[in-house]
Design an enzyme around this catalytic site. Structure first.
Site, short mmCIF file in Angstrom:
data_model
loop_
_atom_site.label_atom_id
_atom_site.label_comp_id
_atom_site.label_asym_id
_atom_site.label_seq_id
_atom_site.Cartn_x
_atom_site.Cartn_y
_atom_site.Cartn_z
N ASP A 1 0.68 8.08 14.64
CA ASP A 1 0.19 6.88 15.30
C ASP A 1 1.07 6.56 16.50
OD1 ASP A 1 2.52 6.00 14.13
OD2 ASP A 1 1.62 4.31 13.06
N GLU B 1 -5.33 1.41 5.99
CA GLU B 1 -5.39 2.04 7.30
C GLU B 1 -6.46 1.39 8.20
OE1 GLU B 1 -3.32 4.05 8.64
OE2 GLU B 1 -2.14 4.39 6.82
N TYR C 1 -11.90 -7.16 16.03
CA TYR C 1 -12.52 -5.83 15.95
C TYR C 1 -13.41 -5.74 14.71
CZ TYR C 1 -9.36 -4.23 19.63
OH TYR C 1 -8.69 -4.08 20.82
N TRP D 1 0.82 -1.22 0.00
CA TRP D 1 0.00 0.00 0.00
C TRP D 1 0.85 1.27 0.00
CZ3 TRP D 1 -0.20 -3.81 3.79
CH2 TRP D 1 0.53 -3.56 4.95
N THR E 1 -8.39 -8.21 23.17
CA THR E 1 -7.66 -7.09 23.74
C THR E 1 -8.10 -6.77 25.15
OG1 THR E 1 -7.40 -6.15 21.53
CG2 THR E 1 -6.98 -4.69 23.38
N CYS F 1 20.72 4.29 15.03
CA CYS F 1 19.78 5.41 14.90
C CYS F 1 20.50 6.70 14.55
CB CYS F 1 19.01 5.59 16.22
SG CYS F 1 17.92 7.04 16.22
N THR G 1 -3.91 -3.65 14.52
CA THR G 1 -3.39 -4.85 13.87
C THR G 1 -1.95 -4.64 13.43
OG1 THR G 1 -5.60 -5.44 13.03
CG2 THR G 1 -3.73 -6.47 11.94
N CYS H 1 13.13 2.82 16.13
CA CYS H 1 12.68 3.22 17.46
C CYS H 1 11.50 2.36 17.89
CB CYS H 1 12.31 4.70 17.46
SG CYS H 1 12.23 5.43 19.11
N TYR I 1 -6.61 10.24 12.96
CA TYR I 1 -5.38 9.69 12.38
C TYR I 1 -5.62 9.17 10.95
CZ TYR I 1 -1.91 6.39 10.96
OH TYR I 1 -0.99 5.74 10.21
#
Length: 360
Positions: free
Chosen positions: A134, A33, A78, A20, A300, A198, A39, A188, A116
């Site tokens: 996010d 998204e 979900y 994507w 969850t 990094c 997920t 990160c 978002y």
């Protein structure tokens, strides 16, 4: 240190190769998204490919039956995401003539599209200068700038958002937002961070103050609720019975076997004493011919303790015939069913139930 320039340079050389990425098609961006909400990329990757193959455009998705969409979604969890996906596809196809809204504010009006997701579509598809941040972005910024305000509070979110607003390059908003995501996924990371590799570590507050593991900070701990499910696989020759969940609860719209939920663990020989059991099967002398071990299934915010029972009836109760669908046992898996039931059947535990006699 120029945080933005370094991050974009890193992104140019190290961005993830995902199906994507690199597209400006708002449908595919939106689809990815929604699939990736709650997920991991590894889990959502194949689902995205299957959805694009089966529903190459938003109009094709809108025309699909909801049961078909839920079946394709099976295992992602979900399920409200899948229902919202289908509903929104119909709105776009029918009311917007297949065209997605082209601004952040207008995208927010779509069901299932929050701040978002709207920002991601607006910046990736239209390069609108909006922040799409996010969990990866919150983590990076918290560590780099030493933000010790909990990121799950309104104050913490505003603090991080203000930092990103300052860093966002107006003409490259889409690339910057994607760079944050990729950097948080590859360098990160929540654990086993790649600080040695990094390019931002020299000026990173967390790295220089030995606080990488401590940041970001979250204040809330989500309570996990335990539930006790008892599923009954009714044997009626080569057929059994399924019911479509309609309550505003987990797995809405999915099919399942007749279910009794108890408030506490219940032994097998006590389940037939439950009022719900008597209500379900009535006076027809149901016999539990076999049963499974208790199966733990983690969601969850919920932990399900589930047992499956094989039920043999001398005659079919009216309620079962009225409220449940009679389904060939061999075709159960063609229905959209919860992953818990699917996993049970995958292990051929369903066949085991009908072969091993556990109770007289």
């Amino acid at each position: 240190m120029d945080f933005t320039a370094i991050l974009l340079h890193w992104f140019k050389n190290h961005q993830r190769n995902l199906p994507w990425k690199g597209t400006a098609d708002p449908y595919k961006i939106w689809l990815s998204e929604i699939i990736l909400q709650q997920t991991r990329v590894e889990q959502g990757y194949d689902y995205y490919l299957r959805f694009v193959q089966q529903y190459p455009t938003v109009k094709v998705l809108a025309a699909a039956p909801i049961d078909e969409v839920l079946k394709l979604w099976q295992g992602l969890g979900y399920y409200s995401r899948a229902r919202n996906l289908h509903y929104t596809a119909q709105i776009i196809a029918n009311e917007f003539k297949g065209k997605f809204p082209t601004s952040y504010k207008s995208l927010l009006n779509l069901k299932g599209v929050g701040e978002y997701t709207a920002a991601a579509i607006a910046s990736f598809a239209y390069n609108e200068a909006v922040v799409a941040i996010d969990g990866n972005g919150y983590r990076i910024l918290s560590r780099f700038f030493g933000v010790e305000t909990p990121i799950d509070t309104t104050t913490g979110k505003k603090e991080i958002y203000a930092l990103v607003e300052e860093l966002l390059p107006r003409k490259e908003a889409g690339r910057f937002n994607q760079a944050l995501m990729d950097f948080g996924s590859l360098v990160c990371t929540p654990k086993n961070t790649q600080c040695a590799a990094c390019p931002l570590s020299e000026a990173c507050f967390a790295f220089n103050h030995a606080k990488v593991a401590a940041l970001p900070i979250k204040s809330k701990k989500v309570a996990v609720r335990s539930r006790y499910f008892h599923y009954f696989i009714v044997s009626d020759g080569h057929y059994t019975y399924l019911h479509k969940r309609s309550a505003n609860d987990i797995w809405k719209g999915l099919y399942e076997f007749p279910l009794i939920e108890t408030t506490a663990p219940t032994e097998v020989d006590h389940i037939i004493e439950q009022q719900l059991f008597k209500s379900l099967f009535g006076k027809y002398a149901p016999k539990i011919t076999a049963y499974s071990q208790v199966i733990k299934h983690q969601l969850t915010h919920q932990r399900l303790w589930t047992r499956f029972y094989a039920i043999k009836l001398d005659a079919m109760p009216k309620r079962l015939a009225k409220d449940f669908c009679k389904v060939p046992i061999a075709q159960i898996e063609t229905y959209s069913i919860p992953r818990l039931i699917d996993a049970f059947l995958e292990k051929k535990a369903g066949q085991f139930l009908f072969q091993k006699k556990c109770l007289p």
